[in-house]
Design a protein around this motif. Structure first.
Motif, PDB file in Angstrom:
ATOM      1  N   ALA A 164      31.285  37.251  40.650  1.00 31.87           N
ATOM      2  CA  ALA A 164      31.422  37.323  39.194  1.00 31.87           C
ATOM      3  C   ALA A 164      32.819  36.861  38.789  1.00 31.87           C
ATOM      4  O   ALA A 164      33.799  37.165  39.469  1.00 31.87           O
ATOM      5  CB  ALA A 164      31.186  38.752  38.710  1.00 31.87           C
ATOM      6  N   PRO A 165      32.936  36.110  37.699  1.00 30.26           N
ATOM      7  CA  PRO A 165      34.258  35.637  37.262  1.00 30.26           C
ATOM      8  C   PRO A 165      35.149  36.811  36.865  1.00 30.26           C
ATOM      9  O   PRO A 165      34.702  37.743  36.193  1.00 30.26           O
ATOM     10  CB  PRO A 165      33.938  34.741  36.063  1.00 30.26           C
ATOM     11  CG  PRO A 165      32.610  35.232  35.568  1.00 30.26           C
ATOM     12  CD  PRO A 165      31.856  35.678  36.784  1.00 30.26           C
ATOM     13  N   ALA A 166      36.378  36.766  37.301  1.00 30.92           N
ATOM     14  CA  ALA A 166      37.327  37.824  36.970  1.00 30.92           C
ATOM     15  C   ALA A 166      37.830  37.639  35.539  1.00 30.92           C
ATOM     16  O   ALA A 166      38.166  36.522  35.134  1.00 30.92           O
ATOM     17  CB  ALA A 166      38.496  37.801  37.940  1.00 30.92           C
ATOM     18  N   PRO A 167      37.882  38.693  34.753  1.00 29.05           N
ATOM     19  CA  PRO A 167      38.389  38.562  33.378  1.00 29.05           C
ATOM     20  C   PRO A 167      39.893  38.289  33.375  1.00 29.05           C
ATOM     21  O   PRO A 167      40.607  38.678  34.297  1.00 29.05           O
ATOM     22  CB  PRO A 167      38.073  39.928  32.760  1.00 29.05           C
ATOM     23  CG  PRO A 167      38.048  40.867  33.929  1.00 29.05           C
ATOM     24  CD  PRO A 167      37.486  40.069  35.075  1.00 29.05           C
ATOM     25  N   ARG A 168      40.363  37.628  32.346  1.00 29.54           N
ATOM     26  CA  ARG A 168      41.793  37.384  32.180  1.00 29.54           C
ATOM     27  C   ARG A 168      42.355  38.527  31.340  1.00 29.54           C
ATOM     28  O   ARG A 168      41.928  38.750  30.198  1.00 29.54           O
ATOM     29  CB  ARG A 168      42.034  36.034  31.506  1.00 29.54           C
ATOM     30  CG  ARG A 168      41.524  34.854  32.336  1.00 29.54           C
ATOM     31  CD  ARG A 168      41.559  33.560  31.544  1.00 29.54           C
ATOM     32  NE  ARG A 168      42.907  33.201  31.132  1.00 29.54           N
ATOM     33  CZ  ARG A 168      43.759  32.508  31.884  1.00 29.54           C
ATOM     34  NH1 ARG A 168      43.378  32.103  33.100  1.00 29.54           N
ATOM     35  NH2 ARG A 168      44.958  32.187  31.454  1.00 29.54           N
ATOM     36  N   VAL A 169      43.314  39.270  31.904  1.00 22.34           N
ATOM     37  CA  VAL A 169      43.826  40.483  31.273  1.00 22.34           C
ATOM     38  C   VAL A 169      45.332  40.372  31.074  1.00 22.34           C
ATOM     39  O   VAL A 169      46.051  39.945  31.981  1.00 22.34           O
ATOM     40  CB  VAL A 169      43.518  41.727  32.136  1.00 22.34           C
ATOM     41  CG1 VAL A 169      44.081  42.984  31.479  1.00 22.34           C
ATOM     42  CG2 VAL A 169      42.019  41.871  32.355  1.00 22.34           C
TER      43      VAL A 169
END
Length: 312
Positions: A290-295
């Motif tokens: 799953a793509p990692a969110p940008r935080v």
């Protein structure tokens, strides 16, 4: 007698929990858990619930169920495979609402009334702990050692019971100022080379701590070992525990370090095992690939200040 009882609980595997009114501080209820090591089931552990008492004015407000729920959490952390208790028939319905069920039969041998004046041997003196970091205060309480705390920093406000402790630090800048003014004041104080926080040295000495917990991660965020040195001149036997976590594993390691300093290393190991188990339960929920969110993690704004010094 209350302090003696708490010290005895710390010396054996017993946890005592209390419920208090968040506004008045009035005691609403108390309960305790004693962990027994069995010779069966692979030397497993059984939790015994004792002394569940709620104030008559607090009944019907969920205080008793909250106490039992907390004891169940402590029992899981201790590795207990079951929790048992004794109660009168009239109280059975109350415990059934909290998930307990009727099981087996109680037997009792009466040994006569308690002998007045008869006391067990006094346990070893408890450590007196001064926590100067909000995270370490939470860790001490999570270890079931809140009764060892004798003081705190101005930032230690969780759990609420910690707010009743004497406050030994204060910021040298106005923490309620708008963030831009606060940032400018902190930068000016840091550029001048002076401490960001003041320590009430006389109060620290009067509290006679055996252990002082602080951090070396960031001199702007909380009291540092250098800030504590002057306050500890008259406390040569005080142990200074300094934590400086960079990764999540470091945080878990600090739990073990603090537990050892409090004389409760086994509690630290059990708590870390429990935390790792909870983390392990989350990992399978994240879909593979799953793509990692940008935080973006910011301490405050304006100006935008990142949390990179504290988050790895």
């Amino acid at each position: 007698d209350w302090e003696r009882m708490l010290a005895g609980a710390a010396a054996r595997e017993q946890s005592i929990v209390v419920a208090e009114d968040a506004h008045s501080g009035a005691l609403l209820g108390t309960a305790s858990l004693i962990v027994e090591h069995k010779l069966v089931r692979g030397c497993g552990r059984v939790g015994h619930v004792e002394d569940v008492v709620t104030h008559e004015k607090a009944r019907g407000r969920g205080v008793g169920r909250a106490l039992l729920g907390r004891l169940a959490e402590l029992a899981r952390e201790a590795g207990c495979y079951k929790v048992i208790l004794d109660c009168a028939d009239k109280n059975a319905a109350f415990y059934e609402k909290s998930g307990y069920r009727r099981a087996e039969l109680q037997m009792r041998l009466d040994l006569g009334p308690p002998q007045r004046g008869a006391r067990p041997p006094a346990p070893a003196p408890s450590k007196r702990v001064l926590s100067l970091l909000s995270a370490s205060t939470e860790i001490v309480c999570r270890l079931g050692c809140a009764h060892l705390l004798v003081g705190r920093s101005h930032g230690c406000d969780d759990p609420p019971l910690a707010t009743a402790l004497p406050v030994v630090t204060a910021p040298r800048v106005d923490p309620n100022a708008p963030s831009l003014q606060l940032d400018e004041a902190v930068r000016a104080q840091a550029a001048a080379g002076g401490p960001i926080y003041q320590i009430r040295s006389e109060l620290v000495r009067s509290l006679r701590p055996d252990v002082i917990i602080t951090q070396e991660q960031c001199r702007i965020c909380a009291v540092t070992p250098e800030d504590v040195d002057a306050a500890c001149v008259a406390l040569p036997s005080t142990a200074l525990v300094t934590i400086m976590p960079v990764t999540l594993d470091d945080v878990l390691g600090d739990v073990v370090t603090i537990a050892a300093a409090l004389g409760a290393p086994e509690r630290g190991r059990r708590l870390v095992a429990h935390m790792r188990a909870r983390l392990g339960a989350i990992a399978p929920l994240v879909p593979a690939g799953a793509p990692a969110p940008r935080v973006a993690h910011l301490e405050w704004l304006p100006p935008p200040v990142g949390g990179g010094d504290l988050v790895a």
